[in-house]
Design a protein around this motif. Sequence first.
Motif, PDB file in Angstrom:
ATOM      1  N   ALA A   1       0.829  -1.211   0.000  1.00 40.45           N
ATOM      2  CA  ALA A   1       0.000   0.000   0.000  1.00 40.45           C
ATOM      3  C   ALA A   1       0.862   1.259   0.000  1.00 40.45           C
ATOM      4  N   VAL A   2       1.948   1.252   0.765  1.00 34.85           N
ATOM      5  CA  VAL A   2       2.855   2.405   0.783  1.00 34.85           C
ATOM      6  C   VAL A   2       3.531   2.559  -0.574  1.00 34.85           C
ATOM      7  N   SER A   3       3.967   1.469  -1.153  1.00 29.69           N
ATOM      8  CA  SER A   3       4.579   1.529  -2.480  1.00 29.69           C
ATOM      9  C   SER A   3       3.607   2.108  -3.500  1.00 29.69           C
TER      10      SER A   3
ATOM     11  N   GLU B   1      -2.933   7.516  -0.039  1.00 27.73           N
ATOM     12  CA  GLU B   1      -2.337   7.799   1.273  1.00 27.73           C
ATOM     13  C   GLU B   1      -3.203   7.239   2.391  1.00 27.73           C
ATOM     14  N   VAL B   2      -4.510   7.426   2.289  1.00 33.81           N
ATOM     15  CA  VAL B   2      -5.433   6.895   3.306  1.00 33.81           C
ATOM     16  C   VAL B   2      -5.356   5.374   3.331  1.00 33.81           C
ATOM     17  N   GLU B   3      -5.322   4.760   2.154  1.00 33.21           N
ATOM     18  CA  GLU B   3      -5.216   3.305   2.096  1.00 33.21           C
ATOM     19  C   GLU B   3      -3.918   2.821   2.744  1.00 33.21           C
ATOM     20  N   ALA B   4      -2.829   3.533   2.508  1.00 32.50           N
ATOM     21  CA  ALA B   4      -1.553   3.154   3.121  1.00 32.50           C
ATOM     22  C   ALA B   4      -1.613   3.321   4.637  1.00 32.50           C
TER      23      ALA B   4
ATOM     24  N   ALA C   1      -3.588   0.470   6.052  1.00 27.37           N
ATOM     25  CA  ALA C   1      -2.825  -0.782   6.030  1.00 27.37           C
ATOM     26  C   ALA C   1      -1.778  -0.791   7.134  1.00 27.37           C
ATOM     27  N   ILE C   2      -1.142   0.347   7.363  1.00 21.80           N
ATOM     28  CA  ILE C   2      -0.155   0.455   8.442  1.00 21.80           C
ATOM     29  C   ILE C   2      -0.842   0.247   9.796  1.00 21.80           C
ATOM     30  N   GLU C   3      -2.008   0.842   9.965  1.00 19.98           N
ATOM     31  CA  GLU C   3      -2.740   0.679  11.227  1.00 19.98           C
ATOM     32  C   GLU C   3      -3.127  -0.787  11.452  1.00 19.98           C
ATOM     33  N   GLN C   4      -3.580  -1.453  10.404  1.00 19.07           N
ATOM     34  CA  GLN C   4      -3.938  -2.871  10.535  1.00 19.07           C
ATOM     35  C   GLN C   4      -2.718  -3.710  10.903  1.00 19.07           C
ATOM     36  N   ALA C   5      -1.590  -3.432  10.257  1.00 16.84           N
ATOM     37  CA  ALA C   5      -0.372  -4.180  10.561  1.00 16.84           C
ATOM     38  C   ALA C   5       0.068  -3.914  11.996  1.00 16.84           C
TER      39      ALA C   5
END
Length: 84
Positions: free
Chosen positions: A27-29, A40-43, A46-50
């Motif tokens: 997602a960051v990539s 950016e929101v999706e990334a 995804a970071i929050e979920q991880a």
Amino acid sequence: MSQQDSSLQAQNPISSAQNSVENAHNAVSHALSHPTAQTEVEALNAIEQANNALVQLNDQSDRPEVQQANEALDEEVNRLNNLQ
């Protein structure tokens, strides 16, 4: 890989957290290559979920694979911060 093997891996909390970190990386990539508010929101999501997946492993935080996943997630946060 048999269906049973996939099922066993899905039940492993460490594997699940590692998969979440990999999803955050992807997602960051994507956000870095296609910088929009949505990516950016999706990334960030995804970071929050991880991060949530890793927090649930607090009793296993001394395991090398958990430490590596935490370090990888920190790197993804830094990569995303460079975009913002």
